[in-house]
Design an enzyme around this catalytic site. Structure first.
Site, PDB file in Angstrom:
ATOM      1  CG  HIS A 101      -1.684   1.236   1.451  1.00 44.49           C
ATOM      2  ND1 HIS A 101      -1.345   2.199   2.378  1.00 44.49           N
ATOM      3  CD2 HIS A 101      -2.809   1.684   0.837  1.00 44.49           C
ATOM      4  CE1 HIS A 101      -2.239   3.177   2.335  1.00 44.49           C
ATOM      5  NE2 HIS A 101      -3.131   2.891   1.416  1.00 44.49           N
TER       6      HIS A 101
ATOM      7  CG  HIS B  54      -0.661   9.768   0.803  1.00 41.51           C
ATOM      8  ND1 HIS B  54      -0.755   9.567   2.155  1.00 41.51           N
ATOM      9  CD2 HIS B  54      -1.833   9.309   0.295  1.00 41.51           C
ATOM     10  CE1 HIS B  54      -1.910   9.015   2.450  1.00 41.51           C
ATOM     11  NE2 HIS B  54      -2.585   8.853   1.326  1.00 41.51           N
TER      12      HIS B  54
END
Length: 584
Positions: free
Chosen positions: A125, A171
């Site tokens: 992830h 991110h």
């Protein structure tokens, strides 16, 4: 001899005890060699391997190779005379050799010709992050490390760069620094098949304009060329097998015709983390913090309902053609999302919290979905420190892609590493048959059913060695040797989970326990044997002396040398346990 300074007045001395073979080893040697003073020939060693160790495939040539290796290492004998044999100490040396006598196989042995949906796949992830989810750097280095460790699914979040003319990986809406998309792709290409020949899947969380999606398609094609797997039709009716896809790169993302118009709007029927916030108030509070500082969880950005998207017909056809595994959540809520289509297979993503809700209310629907389709589980957005969740519930319901933060550490990640030591550490582990079959009445496995004990595992911990070689003399205690104990337990189905503990062996670098534990297992196919060694500390936290996690279905019966790893998953050079495994 070890020296420890107790005070200014004197130095306390402790002898390093020389470890001797446990009674079980001596008895096995006497039985198969014909006496304690005898020598064990290759023929006798083969009998031991077949009968005691349960290795029905062991040949005389295998036994001869073991004898040769041991004699070369211990006595520097290099001739290949067939009459060489082992003494008791040689035999003990062999049993305690991590490379000659490991607890599990390092070879791929499962059938790799089934559809991808029939396998658990080693999944990461936010693979590009070097640390926490809020402010760490994005880099290709953690991607390289993940691939080298056997990870087969890499996640990249794609955003326009500051000039909005190229693509960065970061991110989004956090303080994380970017890394170029092209750089990540090149590193994937160079490192994809070092650890395993089986396919690497790149899951893209796409926040790009149509122009940049077209550019992303160019980069992907230029980088991977013939390595890319192109589906012949727009949608696959069944996933190909890992064997068919060896050395191939697979792209998985939401189809680009559905371009996210408003990332902060949710459809009425979406089923995000917010609906499953049945935890205590901590997560709710952190969600509010996230909202206050303008951050979003993954569920709010990339995987919201199709109603949040607007169609674009231009500039994206090439990008769309690259997608082999289509992702996305259909309208209509959870029940609709878990419907199995007759004409196409797809990938669905759920947060760990959404999975918990789904498995409570629709457990058998989840299993039915995963028999043909891909289910990816990701950490809840509030795991800002890159921690992880327990993977067992996801595996029990057939989820193939249980995505973990590989940057973190801890018990959950240790379990993940343990699971993927299976099948030669190739990154693909065949799901148990009971998760793939439908009974004559059309029913699938019921994960909530009470099951009888299917198999019993007996574990004996004889002893441990090597800490004095891999640690400083004051690492565990300033003034004395360690006080070691071992925790042995099962992680798996809820009914099977238990942890047991040996006695504490005081002030020794080579603890001898000779303790046996029994574990009844209702679902042995998903059981992991957890092994942790600690040094007891009366005034502070106990100090980890090493850990391992072994997949029970892969474990070889008999006596084996079990290596230990540090908290980060790095194997110690010398620290190991001698253990015995018996199945009934």
């Amino acid at each position: 001899m070890g020296n420890y300074r107790v005070c200014l007045c004197f130095i306390r001395r402790f002898k390093m005890s020389k470890e001797e073979p446990p009674p079980d080893v001596k008895e096995a040697f006497v039985k198969y060699a014909g006496g304690a003073a005898a020598h064990m020939t290759a023929e006798q060693l083969r009998s031991f391997l077949v009968e005691f160790q349960g290795d029905q495939t062991a040949s005389l040539a295998d036994a001869q190779r073991i004898v040769e290796h041991v004699l070369q290492r211990r006595h520097h004998v290099i001739t290949k005379l067939t009459k060489h044999s082992l003494t008791l100490d040689d035999f003990y040396y062999y049993l305690f050799s991590m490379d000659l006598n490991p607890p599990i196989s390092d070879q791929v042995h499962q059938d790799m010709r089934a559809p991808l949906s029939h396998y658990y796949i080693y999944t990461s992830h936010n693979t590009y992050l070097t640390g926490n989810q809020l402010s760490s750097d994005s880099s290709d280095v953690p991607i390289i490390n993940a691939l080298k460790s056997g990870v087969r699914v890499v996640e990249l979040d794609l955003w326009p760069n500051s000039e909005e003319d190229d693509i960065d990986v970061l991110h989004g809406r956090t303080l994380t620094t970017p890394v170029e998309f092209v750089r990540c792709l090149k590193s994937i290409k160079e490192n994809a098949f070092i650890a395993s020949p089986y396919p690497v899947i790149i899951t893209l969380e796409d926040h790009l304009t149509p122009d940049l999606q077209a550019k992303a398609a160019e980069y992907i094609k230029e980088t991977f060329g013939d390595m890319l797997f192109f589906p012949e039709a727009e949608y696959l009716q069944e996933f190909p097998s890992p064997e068919e896809l060896k050395y191939r790169i697979i792209i998985s993302t939401k189809p680009p015709k559905e371009y996210l118009r408003s990332k902060n709007v949710k459809g009425e029927n979406s089923f995000s983390d917010d609906e499953t916030d049945d935890e205590d108030g901590v997560d709710t509070y952190l969600d509010e913090v996230y909202n206050f500082i303008g951050l979003q969880s993954e569920s709010e950005s990339s995987e919201s309902d199709d109603s949040d998207y607007e169609s674009y017909a231009t500039g994206v056809s090439e990008y769309k053609r690259l997608i082999a595994i289509h992702a996305g959540k259909p309208k209509g809520g959870l029940k609709e999302a878990l419907k199995v289509g007759a004409d196409k297979v797809r990938r669905l993503s759920l947060s760990e919290k959404a999975l918990k809700k789904a498995t409570k209310s629709h457990g058998m629907d989840v299993i039915r979905f995963t028999q043909k389709n891909m289910l990816r589980i990701y950490p809840k957005g509030t795991r800002v420190n890159s921690s992880n969740y327990k993977p067992q519930n996801a595996w029990l319901h057939g989820a193939q892609m249980v995505a973990f933060n590989m940057q973190g550490h801890g018990k959950s990640l240790s379990l993940m590493r343990g699971m993927f030591r299976s099948n030669g550490s190739c990154g693909y582990v065949k799901k148990p048959d009971f998760l793939l079959t439908v009974d004559p009445h059309g029913k699938v496995f019921d994960p909530n059913a009470t099951l009888p004990v299917k198999r019993t595992l007996k574990v004996k911990v004889y002893m441990g060695v090597g800490w004095n070689l891999d640690f400083e003399s004051t690492h565990f205690h300033l003034y004395s040797p360690p006080d070691f104990y071992a925790r042995i337990g099962i992680a798996g189905a809820p009914a099977d989970e238990i942890i047991k503990k040996t006695e504490i062996k005081e002030e020794t670098w080579s603890p001898v326990w000779n303790e046996e534990f029994t574990f009844p297992l209702t679902i042995p196919e998903l059981a992991l044997l957890r092994i942790d060694v600690y040094s007891y500390n009366i005034s502070d936290k106990d100090v980890l002396g090493g850990q391992n996690c072994l997949p029970v279905p892969e474990m070889k019966p008999g006596i084996h040398a079990v290596p230990l790893f540090d908290r980060k998953g790095l194997k110690y050079s010398s620290v190991k346990l001698l253990m015995r495994f018996e199945f009934s």
